[in-house]
Enzyme design. Sequence first.
Site, short mmCIF file in Angstrom:
data_model
loop_
_atom_site.label_atom_id
_atom_site.label_comp_id
_atom_site.label_asym_id
_atom_site.label_seq_id
_atom_site.Cartn_x
_atom_site.Cartn_y
_atom_site.Cartn_z
N GLU A 30 0.84 -1.19 0.00
CA GLU A 30 0.00 0.00 0.00
C GLU A 30 0.88 1.25 0.00
OE1 GLU A 30 -1.96 -1.01 3.58
OE2 GLU A 30 -2.99 -2.72 2.66
N LEU A 59 -6.16 -2.04 -1.01
CA LEU A 59 -5.97 -2.08 0.44
C LEU A 59 -6.43 -3.42 1.01
CD1 LEU A 59 -7.02 0.86 2.79
CD2 LEU A 59 -6.12 -1.36 3.48
N GLU A 61 -4.39 -6.79 2.88
CA GLU A 61 -3.15 -7.50 3.20
C GLU A 61 -3.19 -8.97 2.82
OE1 GLU A 61 -4.58 -5.28 5.08
OE2 GLU A 61 -3.03 -3.73 5.21
N GLN A 83 2.24 -2.15 5.80
CA GLN A 83 2.46 -0.74 6.15
C GLN A 83 2.89 -0.54 7.60
OE1 GLN A 83 -0.68 2.50 5.49
NE2 GLN A 83 0.69 2.67 3.74
N PHE A 84 2.25 -1.26 8.52
CA PHE A 84 2.64 -1.23 9.93
C PHE A 84 2.42 -2.63 10.51
CE2 PHE A 84 1.84 3.27 9.33
CZ PHE A 84 2.76 3.90 10.16
N ASP A 85 3.26 -2.97 11.49
CA ASP A 85 3.19 -4.27 12.17
C ASP A 85 1.77 -4.72 12.46
OD1 ASP A 85 2.78 -2.32 14.37
OD2 ASP A 85 4.96 -2.16 14.25
N PHE A 87 -0.87 -4.38 11.04
CA PHE A 87 -1.73 -4.67 9.91
C PHE A 87 -1.31 -5.92 9.14
CE2 PHE A 87 -1.76 0.11 10.24
CZ PHE A 87 -2.75 0.08 11.21
N PRO A 90 -4.40 -9.32 8.97
CA PRO A 90 -5.32 -9.75 7.91
C PRO A 90 -4.63 -10.66 6.88
CG PRO A 90 -5.58 -7.40 8.33
CD PRO A 90 -4.35 -7.85 9.08
N HIS A 130 0.09 0.50 15.66
CA HIS A 130 1.25 0.98 14.90
C HIS A 130 2.57 0.74 15.62
CE1 HIS A 130 -1.99 3.05 12.82
NE2 HIS A 130 -1.15 3.46 11.88
C1 LIG Z 1 -5.67 -3.34 7.84
C2 LIG Z 1 -5.01 -2.03 7.66
N1 LIG Z 1 -4.10 -1.87 6.68
C3 LIG Z 1 -3.48 -0.70 6.49
C4 LIG Z 1 -3.74 0.37 7.32
C5 LIG Z 1 -3.00 1.71 7.11
N2 LIG Z 1 -3.95 2.73 6.65
C6 LIG Z 1 -4.53 3.60 7.49
S1 LIG Z 1 -5.65 4.57 6.70
C7 LIG Z 1 -5.34 3.85 5.22
C8 LIG Z 1 -6.09 4.30 4.00
C9 LIG Z 1 -7.58 4.19 4.21
O1 LIG Z 1 -8.23 4.74 3.08
P1 LIG Z 1 -9.81 4.84 3.06
O2 LIG Z 1 -10.40 3.52 3.42
O3 LIG Z 1 -10.20 5.43 1.74
O4 LIG Z 1 -10.19 5.83 4.25
P2 LIG Z 1 -9.76 7.37 4.37
O5 LIG Z 1 -8.48 7.39 5.15
O6 LIG Z 1 -9.62 7.90 2.97
O7 LIG Z 1 -10.87 8.03 5.12
C10 LIG Z 1 -4.37 2.85 5.34
C11 LIG Z 1 -3.85 2.04 4.22
C12 LIG Z 1 -4.70 0.18 8.34
N3 LIG Z 1 -5.01 1.18 9.19
N4 LIG Z 1 -5.31 -1.02 8.49
#
Ligand SMILES: Cc1ncc(C[n+]2csc(CCOP(=O)(O)OP(=O)(O)O)c2C)c(N)n1
Lengths: 324, 324, 370, 370
Positions: A30, A59, A61, A83-85, A87, A90, A130
């Site tokens: 990601e 998005l 995993e 992206q972070f531990d 996560f 999944p 995180h």
């Molecule tokens: C399972 C998981 N993977 C990765 C992340 C890191 N992460 C945090 S916000 C984000 C993007 C989310 O995008 P969206 O669903 O469109 O929501 P928005 O932030 O745009 O409101 C990511 C990849 C996470 N929080 N959880």
Amino acid sequence: MSTSMTMAKALNEGLRKAMEGDPKVVIMGEDVGKLGGVFRITDGLQKDFGEDRVIDTPLAESAIVGTAVGLAIRGYRPVCEIQFDGFVFPGFDQIVSQVAKFHNRSAGLVRMPITIRIPSGGGIGAVEHHSESVETYFAHTAGLKVVACANPSDAYWMIQEAIADDDPVIFIEPKRLYHAAKDEIEDAPTPIYQARVVRPGQHVTLAGYGPTMSTLLESATAAAEDGIEAEVIDLRSVSPLDIPTVLESVRRTSRLIVVHEAPQSFGVGAEIAARVTEHAFYSLEAPVLRVTGYDTVYPPSRLEHDWLPNLDRVLDAIDKIMEY
Amino acid sequence: MSTSMTMAKALNEGLRKAMEGDPKVVIMGEDVGKLGGVFRITDGLQKDFGEDRVIDTPLAESAIVGTAVGLAIRGYRPVCEIQFDGFVFPGFDQIVSQVAKFHNRSAGLVRMPITIRIPSGGGIGAVEHHSESVETYFAHTAGLKVVACANPSDAYWMIQEAIADDDPVIFIEPKRLYHAAKDEIEDAPTPIYQARVVRPGQHVTLAGYGPTMSTLLESATAAAEDGIEAEVIDLRSVSPLDIPTVLESVRRTSRLIVVHEAPQSFGVGAEIAARVTEHAFYSLEAPVLRVTGYDTVYPPSRLEHDWLPNLDRVLDAIDKIMEY
Amino acid sequence: MSEHVHAVHPEPDLVQLLTPEGQRVEHPDYPLEISDEDVAGLYRDLVLVRRIDTEAIALQRQGELGLWASLLGQEAAQIGSGRALKPHDMAFPTYREHGVAWCRDVDPLTLLGLFRGTNLGGFDPREHNFNLYTIVIGAQTLHATGYAMGVVRDGAVGTGDPDRDTAVLAFFGDGASSQGDVNEAFVWSSAGNLPVVFFCQNNQWAISEPVTTQSRVPLYQRASGFGFPGVRVDGNDVLACLAVTRKALDDARNAQGPTLIEAFTYRMNPHTTNDDTRRYRLGSEVETWKLRDPIARVRAYLTREARVDLDFFDDVEHEAKKLAEHVRSGCRALPDPTPESVFDNVHVTMPDELQSQRAEFVDFVSEVAS
Amino acid sequence: MSEHVHAVHPEPDLVQLLTPEGQRVEHPDYPLEISDEDVAGLYRDLVLVRRIDTEAIALQRQGELGLWASLLGQEAAQIGSGRALKPHDMAFPTYREHGVAWCRDVDPLTLLGLFRGTNLGGFDPREHNFNLYTIVIGAQTLHATGYAMGVVRDGAVGTGDPDRDTAVLAFFGDGASSQGDVNEAFVWSSAGNLPVVFFCQNNQWAISEPVTTQSRVPLYQRASGFGFPGVRVDGNDVLACLAVTRKALDDARNAQGPTLIEAFTYRMNPHTTNDDTRRYRLGSEVETWKLRDPIARVRAYLTREARVDLDFFDDVEHEAKKLAEHVRSGCRALPDPTPESVFDNVHVTMPDELQSQRAEFVDFVSEVAS
Ligand SMILES: Cc1ncc(C[n+]2csc(CCOP(=O)(O)OP(=O)(O)O)c2C)c(N)n1
Ligand SMILES: Cc1ncc(C[n+]2csc(CCOP(=O)(O)OP(=O)(O)O)c2C)c(N)n1
Ligand SMILES: [Mg+2]
Ligand SMILES: [Mg+2]
């Protein structure tokens, strides 16, 4: 390339070298493309190697890891960024039931040269999920190797060795060291699955990996002022463990303290304690002690520095173990 | 109800009691309804309690656990059945990041009285992914409790105590004992998080849980013929561990062997070895030994009996530990 | 992944009741009877939650917060959907629904602990029927689905009693639509005909990834594949968001099952205060979306068509200032947790091993302190 | 979950080229030019794979296999889709695609090790472009998707060169459609326009759960929500399965992206040899489906309309007998693995710790033996 750089830059250069060296290496995750990842570890790589080799994925995993398995079957050498531990979970099923087992299930006919990079551990003042330390889950899983870099030079070399390895490797990156002090890149790597004595000493052995190494070195320096010479070992590989190097040290010092951020119970320290005690039973003057995260949920960031293993806690453990 | 029954029946009766006792208890999983689960543990429950309380779910483990979290927030007490150990991993994220943490994240305001039943371990000649031992992953996760029943009476009582517990509990059921010999159901439970000395002895302590207990008892009987009196402890709870009971025993026997099916490295045996050695360092005549699964993928069923801890391997370990 | 064109322009199938210019338009499926007072009330909400957001960003700059996820540009989506909820309905937010929290009467300060690092949420979701923020993408959609299963089992759907029938509103983002959990939530709520509404704020970006990385078709269409209705609404139109969400929640309460709402909006700020948008998107895109500002259109409408007191706008401004002060001072006053509190609430009853870890820790901390 | 009616009757939207009575019918979208020899060839396939299945069940009864997942009733779905593949295409099966394996020239004995417990698969998926059986529901759909990503990166799609352009065929069941992994595979292949065809054998049951537990709408409709075509085919009609899969694979090879095919069929036997259907389904349902037998209709067609040699059917019977004998004797002759082989191939290079575990194990086993 300058030979002194941060760990973040070293990983970036290591990835670049791996991609230059083997056209089958692809990076997926990601935000690894234009953004270069939230930590900029893949900075510039999509620009130079194209969208087909540095892939901004949807998005998901489980799919990041699951598609890496398919790419590997097709002959690719995927490098997945989580992206972070927190996560990685999944994707846990694909890692534990597919990545770890595929080579075995195919009777060794198909290899899984997959590297899964996980920015890990705490200390950066982040929000929940995180700052997790997830290495133990993978170390307990047969078929996976788990390594952690603790300095720029190891970061540079180990990421290349991990990618070159035909076995799947969980690559733990101590995120709080990404942009810490620059350091020299050595001319040649120490083999990835070997532990390294980073400071010699004869009174007690301190063993750790990844994010805690700086704490261990500071502790050794502080202890030296009280006349206690601590030998410090950077394990580098959590699985397989280079126990011989630890044993050689413990046979001299008769005392061992293992340090890690992950919660204590059923953690890496337990395995090292069990194995070292079994093989050096008569050499030990004291039980193996552990300085680790507590058996709690990772705390809100305002408390993480009390919670994490720190200088004082390690010195405290040194006092304790010297009293035996 | 007859007081002698198989473990499968005991679990079924225990679940029935729990459902009768609390209308908020719901059972959910794949095939738990008409079929009564692939092992028939929920046999007849849907008929008696209805489709709203015994729920045949779509085929998705993450959702089985994730919806249980929502049900718990709404005030329910979900009992999730994972069809086989190897299929808990798609639900791993919801277990580790949500179930385990929710109570803490809500500052103790919301409880997660969720029980996750996992038919576990090998020995039934099954195909891959049907014989895994997954307890260590959960024991290393703060916020979860992990227990394993080893006989019908414990199965009957422990499942009720697990469901009654306001904390989430991973309930390990040794599937190969489901339909083994019937046994008496005791009139009262031994508290779920307490270990139990199931055979007294003074020369060596054997500690295990769940599927390996029968092997431990046979081993003790066999050892006795050579004049070695082994004390056998059924840990019952893997997390929290009842270390005091183990220490009390080891202080008398000075020797400890831990047995489990899960791969050795970073397994439950390591934690017990580390803790016991720390707290009974001067009482130990020998290092804690481990008789466990090997650090391999669970083997094809034709090889599982060589691979699993068995009588000979435990006796071998007893000889070894007595030589110290 | 193959090339995509990144569409930022609303499609014809977009439900709109108030144009960017502030013109009230009708939609056959979504008639909306609303008084001027109520529109004024929505205006007030929009202004106040934007102010909360502005303050939080400032507090992060000043080091009072570790991080903040801005809602700028998404106020209408959040207020429209939030105001459609009844008190006994339940909302499951991500980490960005500060506007929905506002509609649930959650004090903004309650949200700050997570971002300040003084707690991990730390409130009772049942107090305001607003769940803890969920950072693991998509996870909360399954919690919402399970909660809805509970609602059904409580006999709180389809009874016709407005005080009893309950709906669940699950928020997620465009990026989240790719997660297995979210799609499993669709499977379950459709197969189980559950009273849950999925509200997707398509703000066009998942950190640095455009929505086209996730899907080549509009996200609201996802629902049809699972057998329930999907609708795309102008996420910058508070009236449309209110009307569409109200209808979906009514359907849910009346045992008509789930609906997916895609609120077509835009994340005007970086993903969080840590993010740097220059690496991946054009300023011109942001400019385009400024013209669709969710607040400006309501103000235009109120000034042109509605008869609000002359000093209404000043009053709201004044109120916003007071709220800002509350957020600023309140944030700084948030108590730091005690070190030993990390051992609390890991379990309902603390296991012995953890007790001794705690004891050791307490001795140790005091020792170091002294 | 709410109540459902369990529909076993094919819907109007079902693609059929050969009726249960053996009448050849045309479908505008799926013209099929096929010679009598080829139909005869398909008949032969159907009969032979059914025979493999029959033998495997018998071997399980005799204790030669630990378990078997029968394909009875699904022969047409598997032969039709399997025969649509080109040699260089790649197939990702579940654990039930013995018929597809047959089409890939995988010796039936190769499949038996997993069920006999002598290995965990143990063959090279690239030898016949047929992946290892995957038991974790849905996991293989992501492997197929990733493999398709590799195909794209190899420039093996849309070149127009029939020997180069490659498609991937991913099998899964009706129950699997609920898994996050399967839906993530849909997300990725659609967004990436990948050359993968998803072939869902809706055999109406996931062990004891009817398909209505998973979805209230036909499964082929799932694809539309993700932005790619879905089609429902009579899964007991080998010609229709062949034609529909061929078209989908062609589209994939021609860079037209993914297709979801729902083969509407029926699991005539229990889920596996361990299962007991009396607990959850009516014998009458099975009777209904017997009338749609995939083999009978082809035989009827061949006898009535086609000119196959008189002794064709006898020859196939004879061949089936020989194949049965091969399976029987071959199964019994499958070598047991050596105990120490469990340590092989856990890693490409065995770590020292495992070496010593192995050494200890070997000593120990020989010790006990002696
Ligand atoms: C399972 C998981 N993977 C990765 C992340 C890191 N992460 C945090 S916000 C984000 C993007 C989310 O995008 P969206 O669903 O469109 O929501 P928005 O932030 O745009 O409101 C990511 C990849 C996470 N929080 N959880
Ligand atoms: C992740 C996972 N959960 C549960 C199981 C147990 N299981 C094996 S087959 C099956 C049903 C599969 O049904 P379907 O997808 O329709 O395929 P079919 O068996 O009908 O061909 C289940 C639940 C599994 N193998 N994997
Ligand atoms: Mg977004
Ligand atoms: Mg099925």
